[in-house]
Design an enzyme around this catalytic site. Structure first.
Site, PDB file in Angstrom:
ATOM      1  N   SER A 129       0.848  -1.197   0.000  1.00 55.19           N
ATOM      2  CA  SER A 129       0.000   0.000   0.000  1.00 55.19           C
ATOM      3  C   SER A 129       0.876   1.237   0.000  1.00 55.19           C
ATOM      4  O   SER A 129       1.962   1.234   0.598  1.00 55.19           O
ATOM      5  CB  SER A 129      -0.910   0.020   1.238  1.00 55.19           C
ATOM      6  OG  SER A 129      -1.623   1.239   1.312  1.00 55.19           O
ATOM      7  N   TYR A 142      -2.005  -0.208  10.172  1.00 54.93           N
ATOM      8  CA  TYR A 142      -2.058  -0.624   8.768  1.00 54.93           C
ATOM      9  C   TYR A 142      -0.792  -0.178   8.042  1.00 54.93           C
ATOM     10  O   TYR A 142      -0.171  -0.962   7.314  1.00 54.93           O
ATOM     11  CB  TYR A 142      -3.292  -0.025   8.107  1.00 54.93           C
ATOM     12  CG  TYR A 142      -3.476  -0.450   6.663  1.00 54.93           C
ATOM     13  CD1 TYR A 142      -3.934  -1.722   6.348  1.00 54.93           C
ATOM     14  CD2 TYR A 142      -3.197   0.426   5.621  1.00 54.93           C
ATOM     15  CE1 TYR A 142      -4.108  -2.112   5.032  1.00 54.93           C
ATOM     16  CE2 TYR A 142      -3.363   0.049   4.303  1.00 54.93           C
ATOM     17  CZ  TYR A 142      -3.826  -1.223   4.012  1.00 54.93           C
ATOM     18  OH  TYR A 142      -3.985  -1.601   2.699  1.00 54.93           O
TER      19      TYR A 142
END
Length: 267
Positions: A129, A142
């Site tokens: 990501s 995250y």
């Protein structure tokens, strides 16, 4: 001979888009889900696999090898979102997120490496990501799990070079998927000192996903990497400003970059 591809988390979102696209291009594709019985009408088969359960990984790899005799490409796509003030996220949820986003891909990689060595080649694509390049407020866990996977890939690339096994990261920005529905949200507590900023940030994050890019961009990026003889270590896919944010982090002083992020999230 058509290349055989395994995509973890292939039943929805980016994984499904990649699987459908590669199937249309003539690849033999297998996707995975923890509940494959819910996905019997797709363009490619969905096998049962939980990246936190090593036995299901081994069984899925065995099923593919028994059927195809080889495994050329693995797309480590299965992942989970998590939001909240780090202070307020239960330790069990933090560990569960790393189990899925970091240790899960490691489990898959370990399971496929012996076959790729045997066939003297293979490609592993880790879906990370853009959030993994920076510590984002209320997405810190995250960011950390995806950032850890980015660094792991760098080490793996050097360890695997003698076996003709390639590994790379593809870091997506915000895409229009159902990731928000499966994300762990630390609750907005009335007595929390983070209630207002966390609530505002959560709304902004969900808006970004709702207005995200077409997942087919990721499918095209995956195909391009598969067709690249010697893939780079890192690829970024998304809107220009999302990718440019990584460049800014590299060239700006820490405090300046931090202020830009805080302004973006209205903190």
């Amino acid at each position: 001979m058509s290349k055989v591809v395994l995509i973890t988390g292939g039943s929805s979102g980016i994984g499904k888009s990649v699987g459908e696209y590669l199937t249309e291009k003539g690849f033999v594709v297998y996707g995975t889900s923890r509940n494959p019985e819910n996905y019997k009408e797709g363009k490619f088969p969905i096998l049962e696999l939980d990246v936190k359960n090593i036995e299901t990984i081994k069984q899925t790899v065995k099923t593919i090898l028994d059927s195809e005799g080889r495994l050329d490409v693995v797309v480590n796509n299965a992942g989970a979102g998590i939001t909240g003030a780090i202070e307020e996220i239960p330790e069990a949820e933090i560990k569960a997120n790393f189990d899925t986003n970091f240790f899960g891909p490691i489990n898959v990689i370990k399971a496929v490496l012996p076959q790729m060595r045997k066939q003297h080649g293979g490609l592993i694509i880790n879906i990370t990501s853009i959030a993994g390049y920076m510590g984002l407020p209320y997405r810190g866990i995250y960011s950390a799990s995806k950032g850890a996977l980015e660094l792991l890939t760098e080490a793996f690339r050097m360890e695997l070079k003698d076996f003709n096994i390639k590994m790379t990261n593809i870091a997506p920005g915000d895409f229009a998927t159902n990731i928000a529905a499966g994300r762990y949200h630390a609750p907005l507590l009335d007595n929390s000192p983070y209630k207002k900023p966390y609530g505002n940030t959560l709304n902004l994050m969900n808006t970004h996903v709702d207005n995200g890019s077409d997942p087919n961009m990721m499918a095209q990026a995956v195909l391009k990497v598969i067709n690249t003889k010697n893939p780079k270590g890192h690829y970024k896919v998304g809107e220009f400003m999302q990718k440019f944010s990584i460049v800014l982090k590299r060239i700006l002083p820490d405090r300046v970059y931090e202020k830009i992020l805080m302004k973006h999230y209205k903190l």
